[in-house]
Design an enzyme around this catalytic site. Sequence first.
Site, PDB file in Angstrom:
ATOM      1  N   LYS A 267     -66.761  28.061 -15.009  1.00 18.05           N
ATOM      2  CA  LYS A 267     -65.367  27.650 -15.246  1.00 18.05           C
ATOM      3  C   LYS A 267     -64.442  28.261 -14.189  1.00 18.05           C
ATOM      4  CE  LYS A 267     -62.738  29.942 -18.377  1.00 18.05           C
ATOM      5  NZ  LYS A 267     -61.427  30.403 -17.882  1.00 18.05           N
ATOM      6  N   ASN A 268     -64.543  29.577 -14.011  1.00 13.81           N
ATOM      7  CA  ASN A 268     -63.580  30.239 -13.132  1.00 13.81           C
ATOM      8  C   ASN A 268     -63.770  29.851 -11.666  1.00 13.81           C
ATOM      9  OD1 ASN A 268     -62.391  31.406 -15.312  1.00 13.81           O
ATOM     10  ND2 ASN A 268     -63.195  33.471 -14.967  1.00 13.81           N
TER      11      ASN A 268
ATOM     12  N   ARG B 282     -53.322  29.867 -17.271  1.00 17.06           N
ATOM     13  CA  ARG B 282     -52.865  30.736 -16.174  1.00 17.06           C
ATOM     14  C   ARG B 282     -53.432  30.301 -14.815  1.00 17.06           C
ATOM     15  NH1 ARG B 282     -50.807  35.659 -14.542  1.00 17.06           N
ATOM     16  NH2 ARG B 282     -51.974  36.545 -12.822  1.00 17.06           N
TER      17      ARG B 282
ATOM     18  N   CYS C 247     -54.294  33.049 -21.687  1.00 21.39           N
ATOM     19  CA  CYS C 247     -54.729  33.945 -22.766  1.00 21.39           C
ATOM     20  C   CYS C 247     -53.726  35.084 -22.932  1.00 21.39           C
ATOM     21  CB  CYS C 247     -56.079  34.571 -22.417  1.00 21.39           C
ATOM     22  SG  CYS C 247     -57.490  33.550 -22.804  1.00 21.39           S
TER      23      CYS C 247
ATOM     24  N   ARG D 158     -50.218  40.199 -17.171  1.00 18.15           N
ATOM     25  CA  ARG D 158     -50.732  39.344 -16.104  1.00 18.15           C
ATOM     26  C   ARG D 158     -49.642  38.784 -15.192  1.00 18.15           C
ATOM     27  NH1 ARG D 158     -55.429  35.667 -18.622  1.00 18.15           N
ATOM     28  NH2 ARG D 158     -56.517  36.123 -16.717  1.00 18.15           N
ATOM     29  N   PRO D 159     -49.008  39.674 -14.457  1.00 19.34           N
ATOM     30  CA  PRO D 159     -47.936  39.222 -13.564  1.00 19.34           C
ATOM     31  C   PRO D 159     -48.478  38.461 -12.343  1.00 19.34           C
ATOM     32  CG  PRO D 159     -48.328  41.573 -13.290  1.00 19.34           C
ATOM     33  CD  PRO D 159     -49.269  41.109 -14.366  1.00 19.34           C
ATOM     34  N   MET D 160     -47.550  38.058 -11.465  1.00 25.93           N
ATOM     35  CA  MET D 160     -47.913  37.272 -10.270  1.00 25.93           C
ATOM     36  C   MET D 160     -47.545  38.017  -8.982  1.00 25.93           C
ATOM     37  SD  MET D 160     -49.042  34.018 -10.694  1.00 25.93           S
ATOM     38  CE  MET D 160     -48.383  33.113  -9.288  1.00 25.93           C
ATOM     39  N   ASP D 161     -47.157  39.295  -9.110  1.00 28.42           N
ATOM     40  CA  ASP D 161     -46.620  39.992  -7.937  1.00 28.42           C
ATOM     41  C   ASP D 161     -47.590  40.046  -6.749  1.00 28.42           C
ATOM     42  OD1 ASP D 161     -48.058  41.639  -9.732  1.00 28.42           O
ATOM     43  OD2 ASP D 161     -47.329  43.440  -8.756  1.00 28.42           O
ATOM     44  N   LEU D 162     -48.883  40.177  -7.028  1.00 25.74           N
ATOM     45  CA  LEU D 162     -49.845  40.285  -5.921  1.00 25.74           C
ATOM     46  C   LEU D 162     -50.001  38.950  -5.193  1.00 25.74           C
ATOM     47  CD1 LEU D 162     -52.532  42.420  -7.791  1.00 25.74           C
ATOM     48  CD2 LEU D 162     -50.800  43.235  -6.184  1.00 25.74           C
TER      49      LEU D 162
ATOM     50  N   ASP E  68     -64.572  40.068 -18.829  1.00 29.80           N
ATOM     51  CA  ASP E  68     -64.800  38.845 -19.616  1.00 29.80           C
ATOM     52  C   ASP E  68     -66.048  38.935 -20.499  1.00 29.80           C
ATOM     53  OD1 ASP E  68     -62.532  37.734 -18.588  1.00 29.80           O
ATOM     54  OD2 ASP E  68     -63.532  36.333 -17.237  1.00 29.80           O
TER      55      ASP E  68
ATOM     56  N   ILE F 142     -59.128  46.542 -16.999  1.00 34.99           N
ATOM     57  CA  ILE F 142     -58.528  45.408 -16.280  1.00 34.99           C
ATOM     58  C   ILE F 142     -57.296  44.866 -17.019  1.00 34.99           C
ATOM     59  CG2 ILE F 142     -58.950  43.130 -15.226  1.00 34.99           C
ATOM     60  CD1 ILE F 142     -60.789  45.201 -14.012  1.00 34.99           C
TER      61      ILE F 142
ATOM     62  N   ARG G 159     -62.074  25.917 -24.248  1.00 35.27           N
ATOM     63  CA  ARG G 159     -61.584  26.164 -22.885  1.00 35.27           C
ATOM     64  C   ARG G 159     -62.714  26.671 -21.991  1.00 35.27           C
ATOM     65  NH1 ARG G 159     -57.566  30.435 -22.601  1.00 35.27           N
ATOM     66  NH2 ARG G 159     -58.054  29.982 -20.448  1.00 35.27           N
TER      67      ARG G 159
HETATM   68  C1  UD1 Z   1     -59.498  36.054 -13.372  1.00 39.96           C
HETATM   69  C2  UD1 Z   1     -60.345  35.247 -14.339  1.00 39.96           C
HETATM   70  C3  UD1 Z   1     -60.359  35.930 -15.714  1.00 39.96           C
HETATM   71  C4  UD1 Z   1     -60.831  37.385 -15.575  1.00 39.96           C
HETATM   72  C5  UD1 Z   1     -60.000  38.115 -14.517  1.00 39.96           C
HETATM   73  C6  UD1 Z   1     -60.505  39.522 -14.234  1.00 39.96           C
HETATM   74  C7  UD1 Z   1     -60.046  32.994 -13.545  1.00 39.96           C
HETATM   75  C8  UD1 Z   1     -59.501  31.635 -13.789  1.00 39.96           C
HETATM   76  N1  UD1 Z   1     -59.774  33.917 -14.459  1.00 39.96           N
HETATM   77  O1  UD1 Z   1     -58.173  36.069 -13.885  1.00 39.96           O
HETATM   78  O2  UD1 Z   1     -61.271  35.208 -16.558  1.00 39.96           O
HETATM   79  O3  UD1 Z   1     -60.663  38.041 -16.815  1.00 39.96           O
HETATM   80  O4  UD1 Z   1     -60.024  37.382 -13.264  1.00 39.96           O
HETATM   81  O5  UD1 Z   1     -61.836  39.483 -13.839  1.00 39.96           O
HETATM   82  O6  UD1 Z   1     -60.757  33.219 -12.584  1.00 39.96           O
HETATM   83  N2  UD1 Z   1     -52.445  41.553 -11.725  1.00 39.96           N
HETATM   84  C9  UD1 Z   1     -51.244  42.048 -11.295  1.00 39.96           C
HETATM   85  N3  UD1 Z   1     -50.490  41.261 -10.464  1.00 39.96           N
HETATM   86  C10 UD1 Z   1     -50.913  40.031 -10.045  1.00 39.96           C
HETATM   87  C11 UD1 Z   1     -52.156  39.558 -10.476  1.00 39.96           C
HETATM   88  C12 UD1 Z   1     -52.899  40.343 -11.312  1.00 39.96           C
HETATM   89  O7  UD1 Z   1     -50.834  43.146 -11.658  1.00 39.96           O
HETATM   90  O8  UD1 Z   1     -50.178  39.382  -9.277  1.00 39.96           O
HETATM   91  C13 UD1 Z   1     -53.270  42.392 -12.628  1.00 39.96           C
HETATM   92  C14 UD1 Z   1     -53.569  41.707 -13.951  1.00 39.96           C
HETATM   93  O9  UD1 Z   1     -52.521  41.922 -14.880  1.00 39.96           O
HETATM   94  C15 UD1 Z   1     -54.839  42.387 -14.360  1.00 39.96           C
HETATM   95  C16 UD1 Z   1     -55.550  42.637 -13.028  1.00 39.96           C
HETATM   96  O10 UD1 Z   1     -54.540  42.549 -12.043  1.00 39.96           O
HETATM   97  O11 UD1 Z   1     -54.561  43.618 -14.973  1.00 39.96           O
HETATM   98  C17 UD1 Z   1     -56.659  41.653 -12.695  1.00 39.96           C
HETATM   99  O12 UD1 Z   1     -56.175  40.348 -12.820  1.00 39.96           O
HETATM  100  P1  UD1 Z   1     -56.751  39.147 -11.927  1.00 39.96           P
HETATM  101  O13 UD1 Z   1     -57.995  39.602 -11.251  1.00 39.96           O
HETATM  102  O14 UD1 Z   1     -55.641  38.632 -11.079  1.00 39.96           O
HETATM  103  O15 UD1 Z   1     -57.101  38.095 -13.037  1.00 39.96           O
HETATM  104  P2  UD1 Z   1     -56.950  36.521 -12.982  1.00 39.96           P
HETATM  105  O16 UD1 Z   1     -57.180  36.031 -11.587  1.00 39.96           O
HETATM  106  O17 UD1 Z   1     -55.725  36.104 -13.678  1.00 39.96           O
END
Ligand code: UD1
Length: 421
Positions: free
Chosen positions: A22-23, A94, A118, A123-127, A308, A330, A400
Amino acid sequence: MDSIIVNGGSALNGQIPIAGAKNACLTLMPATLLSEEPLTLTNAPRLSDIKTMTALLASLGAEVQSLQDGQVIAMSSHGEINPVADYEIVRKMRASNLVLGPLLARMGHAVVSLPGGCAIGARPMDLHIDALTALGAEIELKDGYLHANAPKGLKGAVYEFPLVSVGATENALMAATLAKGTTVLKNAAREPEIGDLAKCLRSMGAQIDDDGKGTLTIEGVDRLHGATHPVVTDRIELGTYMLAPAIAGGEVELLGGRRDLLDAFCVKLEEAGIDVTETDKGLKVSRMNGRIRAVDVVTEPFPGFPTDLQAQMMALLCTAEGKSVLEERIFENRFMHAPELTRMGADIEVHGGTATVTGVERLKGAPVMATDLRASVSLILAGLAAEGETVVSRVYHLDRGYEHVVGKLRGVGASIERIKG
Ligand code: UD1
């Protein structure tokens, strides 16, 4: 809303086929936006998240066809592309944010709603924003939407992620393929789904070097061409079904399973006393006699133990001999399955990001509620081991991420059915 009824106690024997990831599929699909030529994915999983991504790409102007009962996804983005990803679709998932990098690279402009998904943390978008900004984009948040602009195109740069993020790495990698010059992404995520994306992008003509230690070097090209790409095996589905015989007893072969996708998880299963062997067709897991041993688990980015699979592993450890400590590093809010497992007789104490599970001899069936995708399946796994009937409600989360869960578990002898509601 549908529910799933599990009657525990039967040992499981036979084979379970594992689907495409899926991912991986959710990041491979937006890659179609990077090229005007067709991109075809084979070995795609049949899941509601894939339908959501299909609807999102269609709303952006891509053509997406589901062929061979959904196992082949044929896409083309040759026409006019609308760079606005609407809240009504994005809020459902997301991973919709994965259109941001490709749209920006192709159009020099993107407007993408902040996502939902979920409820397992902030789960912010800053990165994502920081990495794309490093490539020359200007991004601002207005009315719940990210407005991203790079009117003169993206430019290669060196960017080091302060924290490993799967999604931000995928967005930056896709964007960098069409940027001018060289991009170096340091501390990039190393999940197999990223490797699969890089492989697909290379077959579309991208120039990507992966040092295998978290540095991706991308030489931007002017255009990408079409390709056909098989989606990598779903390691999370694989790990989930490996836990079925581990919990219920018996021996199950996971067709298409690969240990290298999940080594840290396999090591923990073995520490608990479960046999894992590689076969010609995949992986075989067996648990014959006696109780399993408690083990400690810390979730980490790949190659560490995957977050996961934390909920599913907790279901196993509920009946282990001794105390297991699970540390979630995580996501800050990922123990919502713990109170539900407690309803089934588990002994679990949660303090912040740590759960201590004291094994009990047997779980007991109970009505429980699924709270997110992986939590849902952990309750089904617990039900396989429990005495009596477990009714898992709100199972839409399950659709999902798991195709034919009832059929796959029935195929190895589980007593499980889905009730329409
Ligand atoms: C992806 C997977 C999800 C898995 C996760 C961690 C998909 C579709 N989903 O989610 O199933 O649980 O990886 O292996 O592939 N973070 C920030 N800022 C950001 C982005 C992330 O602080 O801009 C934090 C998140 O809150 C979290 C950590 O980084 O604590 C890891 O998140 P991330 O690896 O980005 O997860 P996803 O890509 O959303």
